[in-house]
Design a protein around this motif. Structure first.
Motif, PDB file in Angstrom:
ATOM      1  N   PHE A   1       0.889  -1.631   0.289  1.00  0.00           N
ATOM      2  CA  PHE A   1      -0.294   0.081   0.406  1.00  0.00           C
ATOM      3  C   PHE A   1       0.736   0.942   0.367  1.00  0.00           C
ATOM      4  O   PHE A   1       1.925   1.241   0.504  1.00  0.00           O
ATOM      5  N   THR A   2       0.225   1.818  -0.648  1.00  0.00           N
ATOM      6  CA  THR A   2       0.760   3.292  -1.068  1.00  0.00           C
ATOM      7  C   THR A   2       1.044   4.310  -0.394  1.00  0.00           C
ATOM      8  O   THR A   2      -0.634   5.194  -1.211  1.00  0.00           O
ATOM      9  N   VAL A   3       0.850   5.841   0.000  1.00  0.00           N
ATOM     10  CA  VAL A   3       0.512   6.587   0.251  1.00  0.00           C
ATOM     11  C   VAL A   3       1.417   7.907  -0.192  1.00  0.00           C
ATOM     12  O   VAL A   3       2.202   8.054  -0.130  1.00  0.00           O
ATOM     13  N   PHE A   4       0.529   8.509  -1.415  1.00  0.00           N
ATOM     14  CA  PHE A   4       0.894   9.374  -2.122  1.00  0.00           C
ATOM     15  C   PHE A   4       0.938  11.105  -2.055  1.00  0.00           C
ATOM     16  O   PHE A   4      -0.644  11.329  -1.732  1.00  0.00           O
ATOM     17  N   ILE A   5       2.041  11.887  -1.866  1.00  0.00           N
ATOM     18  CA  ILE A   5       1.429  13.347  -1.394  1.00  0.00           C
ATOM     19  C   ILE A   5       2.147  13.983  -2.532  1.00  0.00           C
ATOM     20  O   ILE A   5       3.405  14.006  -2.976  1.00  0.00           O
ATOM     21  N   LYS A   6       1.482  14.798  -3.583  1.00  0.00           N
ATOM     22  CA  LYS A   6       2.077  15.636  -4.460  1.00  0.00           C
ATOM     23  C   LYS A   6       2.857  16.950  -4.528  1.00  0.00           C
ATOM     24  O   LYS A   6       2.700  17.584  -3.028  1.00  0.00           O
ATOM     25  N   ASP A   7       3.721  16.725  -4.899  1.00  0.00           N
ATOM     26  CA  ASP A   7       4.693  18.558  -4.327  1.00  0.00           C
ATOM     27  C   ASP A   7       3.465  19.293  -4.101  1.00  0.00           C
ATOM     28  O   ASP A   7       4.271  19.987  -3.667  1.00  0.00           O
ATOM     29  N   GLU A   8       2.809  19.534  -4.732  1.00  0.00           N
ATOM     30  CA  GLU A   8       2.081  21.215  -5.127  1.00  0.00           C
ATOM     31  C   GLU A   8       0.664  20.871  -3.302  1.00  0.00           C
ATOM     32  O   GLU A   8       1.001  21.656  -2.680  1.00  0.00           O
ATOM     33  N   ASP A   9       1.170  19.707  -2.621  1.00  0.00           N
ATOM     34  CA  ASP A   9       0.783  19.862  -1.856  1.00  0.00           C
ATOM     35  C   ASP A   9       1.577  19.730  -0.115  1.00  0.00           C
ATOM     36  O   ASP A   9       0.446  20.021   0.850  1.00  0.00           O
ATOM     37  N   LEU A  10       2.697  19.615  -0.214  1.00  0.00           N
ATOM     38  CA  LEU A  10       3.432  19.571   0.659  1.00  0.00           C
ATOM     39  C   LEU A  10       3.054  20.830   1.495  1.00  0.00           C
ATOM     40  O   LEU A  10       3.951  20.893   2.309  1.00  0.00           O
ATOM     41  N   LYS A  11       2.772  22.388   0.616  1.00  0.00           N
ATOM     42  CA  LYS A  11       2.565  23.234   1.791  1.00  0.00           C
ATOM     43  C   LYS A  11       1.378  23.448   2.647  1.00  0.00           C
ATOM     44  O   LYS A  11       1.475  23.850   3.320  1.00  0.00           O
ATOM     45  N   ASN A  12       1.008  21.631   2.341  1.00  0.00           N
ATOM     46  CA  ASN A  12      -0.264  21.738   3.118  1.00  0.00           C
ATOM     47  C   ASN A  12       0.093  21.085   4.878  1.00  0.00           C
ATOM     48  O   ASN A  12      -0.983  20.746   5.432  1.00  0.00           O
ATOM     49  N   PHE A  13       1.189  20.957   5.195  1.00  0.00           N
ATOM     50  CA  PHE A  13       2.358  20.495   6.055  1.00  0.00           C
ATOM     51  C   PHE A  13       2.796  20.900   7.003  1.00  0.00           C
ATOM     52  O   PHE A  13       3.997  22.082   6.406  1.00  0.00           O
ATOM     53  N   LYS A  14       2.591  20.654   8.225  1.00  0.00           N
ATOM     54  CA  LYS A  14       3.679  21.901   9.035  1.00  0.00           C
ATOM     55  C   LYS A  14       5.192  21.117   9.144  1.00  0.00           C
ATOM     56  O   LYS A  14       5.868  21.414   9.688  1.00  0.00           O
ATOM     57  N   TYR A  15       5.498  20.083   8.577  1.00  0.00           N
ATOM     58  CA  TYR A  15       6.494  19.510   8.890  1.00  0.00           C
ATOM     59  C   TYR A  15       6.101  18.013   7.702  1.00  0.00           C
ATOM     60  O   TYR A  15       6.118  18.661   6.554  1.00  0.00           O
ATOM     61  N   ASN A  16       7.640  17.616   6.727  1.00  0.00           N
ATOM     62  CA  ASN A  16       8.109  17.519   6.298  1.00  0.00           C
ATOM     63  C   ASN A  16       8.001  15.754   6.144  1.00  0.00           C
ATOM     64  O   ASN A  16       8.479  14.921   7.384  1.00  0.00           O
TER      65      ASN A  16
END
Length: 119
Positions: free
Chosen positions: A68-83
């Motif tokens: 199973f994979t969770v995928f986070i697009k580069d453009e959505d990383l701004k919605n995270f307070k952490y890496n």
């Protein structure tokens, strides 16, 4: 016995569009198109090379045998307070989203931090 497993997976994934079901890692693939919650340990992370720094969080066995994979697009990383690729590595998390099948494996595309909770 196989029919029983399929019936159980269908029941796990069925329900109203407004309810979320928690499904085990080995049943996620049977929930394509459904909004579910999956709780498991992140066994590996990957950041794509090139201009777009998309993040993949892998579950189950290490990549490429992950289940199973969770995928986070580069453009959505701004919605995270952490890496996510660093902070979530080796942590047990719960992820909520719509299951899709990508290259034969189940995946949830996450667009915001509140879709992932650390246990």
């Amino acid at each position: 016995m196989k029919k029983l497993v399929v019936i159980a997976a269908v029941l796990l994934c069925s329900g109203s569009a407004f309810s979320q079901k928690t499904v085990p890692l080995d049943s996620v693939a049977k929930c394509e198109g459904k909004v579910v919650t999956v709780c498991s340990k992140v066994t590996g992370t990957h950041v794509s090379s090139g201009d777009m720094k998309n993040v993949s969080l892998n579950f189950g066995k290490p990549f490429p045998d992950n289940s199973f994979t969770v995928f986070i697009k580069d453009e959505d990383l701004k919605n995270f307070k952490y890496n996510p690729s660093e902070f979530l590595k080796e942590k047990t998390v719960c992820v909520t989203g719509t299951v899709k099948i990508y290259k034969g494996k189940p995946e949830i595309v996450v667009t915001k931090e509140d879709q992932i909770t650390v246990k």
